[in-house]
Design an enzyme around this catalytic site. Structure first.
Site, PDB file in Angstrom:
ATOM      1  N   HIS A 155       0.834  -1.212   0.000  1.00 21.10           N
ATOM      2  CA  HIS A 155       0.000   0.000   0.000  1.00 21.10           C
ATOM      3  C   HIS A 155       0.870   1.264   0.000  1.00 21.10           C
ATOM      4  O   HIS A 155       0.434   2.314   0.468  1.00 21.10           O
ATOM      5  CB  HIS A 155      -0.953   0.051   1.209  1.00 21.10           C
ATOM      6  CG  HIS A 155      -1.682  -1.232   1.454  1.00 21.10           C
ATOM      7  ND1 HIS A 155      -2.966  -1.453   1.011  1.00 21.10           N
ATOM      8  CD2 HIS A 155      -1.289  -2.377   2.062  1.00 21.10           C
ATOM      9  CE1 HIS A 155      -3.341  -2.679   1.365  1.00 21.10           C
ATOM     10  NE2 HIS A 155      -2.338  -3.270   1.995  1.00 21.10           N
ATOM     11  N   SER A 276      15.399  20.330 -16.463  1.00 24.78           N
ATOM     12  CA  SER A 276      14.292  21.239 -16.706  1.00 24.78           C
ATOM     13  C   SER A 276      14.830  22.493 -17.368  1.00 24.78           C
ATOM     14  O   SER A 276      15.945  22.921 -17.085  1.00 24.78           O
ATOM     15  CB  SER A 276      13.624  21.590 -15.373  1.00 24.78           C
ATOM     16  OG  SER A 276      12.967  22.840 -15.468  1.00 24.78           O
ATOM     17  N   LYS A 282      16.759  20.318 -11.329  1.00 21.95           N
ATOM     18  CA  LYS A 282      15.948  19.143 -11.631  1.00 21.95           C
ATOM     19  C   LYS A 282      16.727  18.006 -12.259  1.00 21.95           C
ATOM     20  O   LYS A 282      17.610  18.206 -13.077  1.00 21.95           O
ATOM     21  CB  LYS A 282      14.815  19.537 -12.587  1.00 21.95           C
ATOM     22  CG  LYS A 282      13.782  20.416 -11.926  1.00 21.95           C
ATOM     23  CD  LYS A 282      12.851  19.630 -11.049  1.00 21.95           C
ATOM     24  CE  LYS A 282      11.670  19.189 -11.879  1.00 21.95           C
ATOM     25  NZ  LYS A 282      10.690  18.504 -11.050  1.00 21.95           N
ATOM     26  N   GLU A 289       8.949   7.795 -16.881  1.00 22.80           N
ATOM     27  CA  GLU A 289       7.606   8.356 -17.047  1.00 22.80           C
ATOM     28  C   GLU A 289       7.056   7.984 -18.416  1.00 22.80           C
ATOM     29  O   GLU A 289       5.857   7.744 -18.585  1.00 22.80           O
ATOM     30  CB  GLU A 289       7.638   9.873 -16.863  1.00 22.80           C
ATOM     31  CG  GLU A 289       7.915  10.267 -15.414  1.00 22.80           C
ATOM     32  CD  GLU A 289       8.200  11.751 -15.264  1.00 22.80           C
ATOM     33  OE1 GLU A 289       7.433  12.563 -15.810  1.00 22.80           O
ATOM     34  OE2 GLU A 289       9.193  12.098 -14.613  1.00 22.80           O
TER      35      GLU A 289
END
Ligand code: ARG
Length: 465
Positions: A155, A276, A282, A289
């Protein structure tokens, strides 16, 4: 004049042509189409439909066409409807009217089913090889981390300590099942529809079994109606790719989370992370992704194909032309994704210290209950006792391991001085040494089993010849 123009007095409407033509996407099956035609020319020669000389002319012409494709010199005609009509049109240009004998007893219905099966078989083998590479990377990355302890989650809540090797290897077995599924669907795909004709079978003496073997199939289809309409192989392929995508997506999600500075368990290599344009700090896990994102498209292709096939009346229907783009897209998507995921895994930096620092005493609550069980308390009761200990520690804002023995003894007099030994993450790991557990020795055995699995499942081009 189109291939089937005899009964028409007007040419096809241009708009319909754009809708109907499949050449823009099925031209990538040229190799399979030519191979199928070469084998078919020999089959109708053996059946006495064409003479040896005529068959030689057909085969020579087909070789020449293959040469044109290989050299990137094949010129399509605007009237070429699909790859099958394009090759036949060119064949007749090259060798004259005898080219028109090739299609005797054959239909584009058995032809396209044959070409597409051959294409899917080839594609399945390529994906198999790429998944193999990823499995090898997982094993290599896992091996040095048999004792790298990290929190395991259910979970997404801290659950029990596990090792990084065990985490990585969990994906190995998902991919093993994907490769099993590919091998399994290859068995069913390896059935030749050629010689089924449009739907009713061929009236010529074609030895369909010999024809099937000449093309590398295991057997010929037993029912001509089923032969021209069976797209199970495409559906199975597209499902297997979608499920492999789901596995990559789940790995991706872990990598994205664990590379977040809040976790900090892993760092993506510079070559496999992105920055970024505005925020200089970043380091994004874009490849993962995309693994997660592109899986949506793999699942969409599966849903699309299943919906197309559902409710079709018997045998070939033009709807089936929709099968190819979905399959091509799923293949292309995964074929581009897999080497990147493989690279991410191969170059991943695992931060042992950050993993260990993330271990909290609560991960050992189950071990504490098991301590009581070993002293004779029923597990259900032990679970309750430790639950109360966890609550007291929470109320006092102290780690579970700092609860004084006296407090524990109020909960159960089975707690003794030796309870301190429970609070050792390495010991917790070491106890889980039964088959499939996270103990270093169990994971070492697991890795041996994985290596044996890999040896038994070498992709074709890698096995020693
Ligand atoms: N381009 C067609 C396809 O991909 C080939 C089969 C056409 N057959 C026919 N009877 N129209 O399905």
């Amino acid at each position: 004049m189109a291939l089937w123009g005899g009964r028409f007095s007007e040419p096809t409407d241009d708009d319909l042509r754009r809708l109907n033509d499949s050449l823009p996407f099925d031209k990538r099956m040229f190799e399979q189409d030519i191979a199928g035609s070469i084998a078919y020319a020999r089959a109708i020669e053996a059946a006495g439909v064409v003479t040896g000389e005529e068959a030689d002319a057909l085969v020579q012409g087909l070789y020449a066409i293959r040469g044109e494709f290989d050299a990137g010199q094949f010129v399509f005609d605007r009237r070429d409807e699909d790859i099958h009509t394009a090759v036949e049109r060119r064949l007749t240009e090259l060798i004259g009217a005898v080219g028109g004998k090739l299609h005797t007893g054959r239909s584009r219905n058995d032809q396209v089913a044959t070409d597409f099966r051959l294409w899917v078989i080839d594609a399945a083998e390529k994906i198999d090889g790429q998944i193999h590479e990823l499995q090898v990377s997982l094993v290599r990355q896992a091996e040095p981390h048999l004792t790298s302890v990290m929190p395991g989650y259910t979970h997404l809540q801290p659950a029990q300590p596990i090792t990084a090797a065990h985490w990585l290897m969990s994906f190995f077995w998902m991919l093993a099942r994907d490769r099993d599924r590919l091998a399994d669907l290859l068995r069913r795909a390896s059935v030749s529809p050629l010689g089924a004709g449009a739907l009713a079978g061929t009236p010529f003496d074609v030895d369909r079994e010999a024809l099937a073997r000449a093309l590398g199939f295991n057997s010929a289809s037993p029912n001509s109606l089923d032969a021209v309409s069976d797209r199970d192989f495409a559906a199975e392929f597209i499902f297997t790719l979608a499920l492999a995508g789901v596995h990559l997506s789940r790995l991706a999600e872990d990598v994205i989370l664990y590379s977040n500075p809040l976790f900090g368990f892993i760092t993506l290599d510079d070559r496999y992370s992105t920055g970024s344009s505005i925020m200089p700090q970043k380091r994004n896990a874009d490849p993962m992704e995309l693994a997660r994102g592109k899986t949506g498209r793999l699942v969409g292709n599966l849903a699309g194909l299943m919906t197309t096939l559902k409710g079709l009346p018997s045998t070939y229907n033009k709807d089936m032309q929709e099968d190819k783009e979905a399959v091509f897209d799923s293949f292309d998507t995964l074929a581009v994704l897999l080497p990147v995921v493989c690279g991410v895994v191969r170059t991943l930096h695992l931060n042992r210290d950050r993993m260990r620092a993330a271990l909290g005493d609560e991960l050992l609550a189950t071990d504490l209950a098991e301590y009581l069980v070993r002293k004779g308390m029923p597990f259900r009761q032990a679970h309750h006792v430790v639950g109360r200990a966890v609550r007291i520690a929470g109320d006092e804002a102290i780690p579970l391991s700092r609860l004084p023995l006296a407090v524990l003894r109020e909960l159960s007099d089975l707690f003794e001085e030796d309870v301190k030994a429970v609070f050792d993450f390495d010991q917790s790991i070491a106890r889980r040494r039964a088959l499939g557990g996270t103990a270093p020795e169990a994971v070492a055995e697991q890795i041996n089993a994985a290596k044996a699995w890999l040896l038994a499942h070498q992709p074709p081009d890698e096995s020693p010849s």
